[in-house]
Write a protein that holds these residues in place. Sequence first.
Motif, short mmCIF file in Angstrom:
data_model
loop_
_atom_site.label_atom_id
_atom_site.label_comp_id
_atom_site.label_asym_id
_atom_site.label_seq_id
_atom_site.Cartn_x
_atom_site.Cartn_y
_atom_site.Cartn_z
N ARG A 234 0.83 -1.26 -0.09
CA ARG A 234 -0.07 0.06 -0.07
C ARG A 234 0.89 1.09 -0.03
N ALA A 235 0.48 2.41 -0.68
CA ALA A 235 0.96 3.85 -0.71
C ALA A 235 0.87 4.18 0.57
N GLU A 236 -0.28 3.95 1.38
CA GLU A 236 -0.29 4.38 2.72
C GLU A 236 -0.83 3.13 3.39
N ARG A 237 -0.05 3.06 4.48
CA ARG A 237 -0.39 1.84 5.23
C ARG A 237 -0.08 1.96 6.86
N MET A 238 -0.37 0.95 7.60
CA MET A 238 -0.35 0.93 9.23
C MET A 238 0.65 -0.07 9.44
N ALA A 239 1.68 0.37 10.36
CA ALA A 239 2.60 -0.88 10.85
C ALA A 239 2.26 -1.03 12.29
N VAL A 240 2.02 -2.22 12.56
CA VAL A 240 1.55 -2.29 13.89
C VAL A 240 2.61 -3.06 14.60
N VAL A 241 2.90 -2.75 15.99
CA VAL A 241 3.60 -3.55 16.98
C VAL A 241 2.66 -3.85 18.38
N VAL A 242 2.73 -4.94 18.83
CA VAL A 242 2.08 -5.39 19.98
C VAL A 242 3.04 -5.86 20.73
N THR A 243 3.21 -5.43 22.17
CA THR A 243 4.05 -6.12 23.09
C THR A 243 3.27 -6.43 24.35
N ALA A 244 3.80 -7.49 25.11
CA ALA A 244 3.16 -7.84 26.44
C ALA A 244 4.24 -7.78 27.39
N ASN A 245 4.33 -6.97 28.43
CA ASN A 245 5.52 -6.83 29.50
C ASN A 245 6.86 -6.76 28.60
N GLY A 246 6.79 -5.88 27.85
CA GLY A 246 8.08 -5.62 26.98
C GLY A 246 8.48 -6.62 25.85
N VAL A 247 7.88 -7.85 25.76
CA VAL A 247 8.01 -8.90 24.78
C VAL A 247 7.22 -8.62 23.60
N ASP A 248 7.69 -8.45 22.36
CA ASP A 248 7.17 -8.49 21.21
C ASP A 248 6.05 -9.83 20.93
N VAL A 249 4.94 -9.30 20.63
CA VAL A 249 3.79 -10.47 20.21
C VAL A 249 3.74 -10.42 18.66
N VAL A 250 3.94 -11.69 18.13
CA VAL A 250 3.81 -11.68 16.54
C VAL A 250 2.37 -11.50 16.26
N VAL A 251 2.18 -10.65 15.06
CA VAL A 251 0.88 -10.20 14.57
C VAL A 251 0.68 -11.13 13.44
N PRO A 252 -0.07 -11.95 13.52
CA PRO A 252 -0.63 -12.80 12.04
C PRO A 252 -0.66 -12.02 11.01
N ASP A 253 -0.18 -12.45 9.85
CA ASP A 253 -0.50 -11.69 8.39
C ASP A 253 -0.78 -12.86 7.22
N ALA A 254 -0.75 -12.47 6.16
CA ALA A 254 -1.00 -13.32 4.97
C ALA A 254 0.32 -14.26 4.88
N GLU A 255 1.47 -14.05 5.45
CA GLU A 255 2.59 -15.05 5.38
C GLU A 255 2.55 -16.04 6.35
N SER A 256 1.88 -16.03 7.40
CA SER A 256 1.75 -16.77 8.36
C SER A 256 0.58 -17.39 8.63
N ASP A 257 -0.57 -17.13 8.11
CA ASP A 257 -1.92 -17.40 8.18
C ASP A 257 -2.58 -17.72 6.84
N ALA A 258 -3.05 -19.12 6.61
CA ALA A 258 -3.58 -19.27 5.22
C ALA A 258 -4.65 -18.69 5.01
N THR A 259 -5.90 -18.59 5.79
CA THR A 259 -7.01 -17.79 5.56
C THR A 259 -6.79 -16.38 5.37
N LEU A 260 -5.84 -15.59 6.09
CA LEU A 260 -5.63 -14.39 5.79
C LEU A 260 -4.90 -14.18 4.65
N ALA A 261 -4.35 -15.26 3.93
CA ALA A 261 -3.52 -15.19 2.69
C ALA A 261 -4.76 -15.15 1.55
N PHE A 262 -5.83 -16.00 1.86
CA PHE A 262 -6.91 -16.10 0.71
C PHE A 262 -7.82 -14.69 0.67
N PHE A 263 -7.83 -14.00 1.94
CA PHE A 263 -8.66 -12.81 2.00
C PHE A 263 -7.68 -11.79 1.38
#
Length: 646
Positions: free
Chosen positions: A289-318
């Motif tokens: 995207r020309a304009e997009r959102m980059a998201v970071v999630v942490t829990a007690n300072g530890v990064d939590v992986v945000v699923p995306d089309a590379e890691s989730d088959a259903t999101l890849a189809f959508f």
Amino acid sequence: MSEPGWYAQPFRADGGITANGLLGQLGRPSLSWLTLLVREAAQNSWDARRPDQSVVHFRLDLSTVGPGHAGAWRRMFSHGSSNVGHRNGILRSLTQAAAIRYLAVSDRGTTGLAGPTRSDAGRTTRREWARFVLNSGDRDGVSNASSGGTYGYGKSALFQLSKVGCVLVYTRFEDDDGRLRSRFIGIAIRESFWDGDTRYTGRHWWGLPEQEHCEPLRDAQADAVARELGIPGFRSDETGTTLIVVDPDLTDPSLPDSDTTQELSVSEAGVFLADAVAWNLWPITLPERAERMAVVVTANGVDVVVPDAESDATLAFFTSAYRKVAEGSGQQLSCGKPRMDLGWFTHEYTYGASVTSPAARELGIEGAPHHVCLLRSPELVVRYHSGPERSNPDSGYAAVFRVTDELDQTFARAEPPTHDAWEYQQLHGREATFVRTAGRRLKEQCDRLSGAQARRAVKVGAYAMGSVAQRLGHLLAGPGGTGTAVLLSSPLPGTSRAITFPAAPDAPSVTESSPASAGLSPQVDGGRHGGHWEQSGRRRGVRRPTLLAEPYFEVIDGMPVVVQKVRLHGPDRVEGSVRVLTGDGGAEGQSPAGAMQPEVHGWRIPAEERIVTGEVLYHAGGPIDVDMLVTAVADALIDINVVGRS
């Protein structure tokens, strides 16, 4: 300069809105407050993106106040209100808590909260501060381009998530002269109350109290307080906003509400937030995207992986379906009267993709997808429209429908305050027609994709029979797939049941060892006694056949069969069909030479202790349960259908 403290808002002579009224503006949403916070906060951040920035950086940091900052937090909550003193006890429990937990929701690459700090200030270009901090439902100065936040009520999700109804606001923006300015204020929404003869709305602010309102801390003082509290600041020329949800409620959204519903741990809540980000925001996070959102999630300072089309088959189809819309290669859905293009529709068939995320389940998606992701111009997910399932439980479809820009405001007005549906009932005239017709067109498309269009079909499902299908299932599933489903024989895995039905009273006795058992049934009548068919055809009002329970394997007189129980609700002509499926869930076009083919052998009528051979069963009586019998073929994935024919 006055000392910082709490200011309580009294009722004016001309009235005012109570804290309870503010908190009730989202009604009783079906989504959890964790999910609503993700949706509403991200929407506000996306609407506030700077025109000179291509990426909005959005963060969710769930953490506990460290020992080096705990004293500053307790001092803030112990300071009394300039109006009512400390005896009102707002936030008093936090001064005695062993640990203070918070959720920081921050964005960078956004404009920040600028504008007058008084709601009654004169007309100005920017009024973000007044809209978010002071007013409710204020759209003054908002352009149509910022069409995500139609109501401006979404901020109440922040206060609903806080157990103490408190949010801290730290923002940085450029003023009209191009100077960077900072502001800090605390906001608490509690219950209205009386102090002596004065009634208060229940709305409180922590800052610099004045006679009739509360001013925020500014610039160096705001930055200093944020540092004392351990709230991350801004780098160089960064602008944006950090919202601190104090003492967030982490009640497990997957459990029913009760007084004893357990809370998620910080790490578990971090995973839920990351999943909620993935399933609600994925269209605006795509890297191309020309304009997009980059998201970071942490829990007690530890990064939590945000699923995306590379890691989730259903999101890849959508995602694949969405990209077709972005390329303009989808199908245009239209309204006939009045003539109007409604939006673009595309889809992808799925095979082996299975959804297990609790955050997705909350949105109505579980197992194989059979949904349409609804979008309009902000391209945050409105909802997932559920359609009929496909006959193969491992097959599905992931579709996207995006409203045309011309109708974007119409569909925005059809949304409730939570922005999670399109409700034509709250519109009138042509606008209501467009939204209602869009619902009909989506139903038509889902019926087509599921195979339910133009037929009265009953879905039985597809089951792998034989070890080859099980061993190769993961190769057929596509990215992230889970393979085929395997139906285990009953009563024990790896076994089957040998069943011989007794003969009818006027027929010779037949047992499993009898030479007369060469056929499939002790009594086979070829359909001659399947019932009289009325000349007038199907009686009106007869319900379509209904499936009962799951199909299972049996061995009848030495022949392995798949048995599916079917309920007929009255006189009917029922036709069964079976086909072999390929790895992608489609029908096999040509069978390998010499390969055995499954077929509908017949129908067992338990009430009459007989079997009718052939694909068609005529029934003229009342409701009855019958068994559809399909010959079992090893190493094949089959799709069985039962259809009521007029």
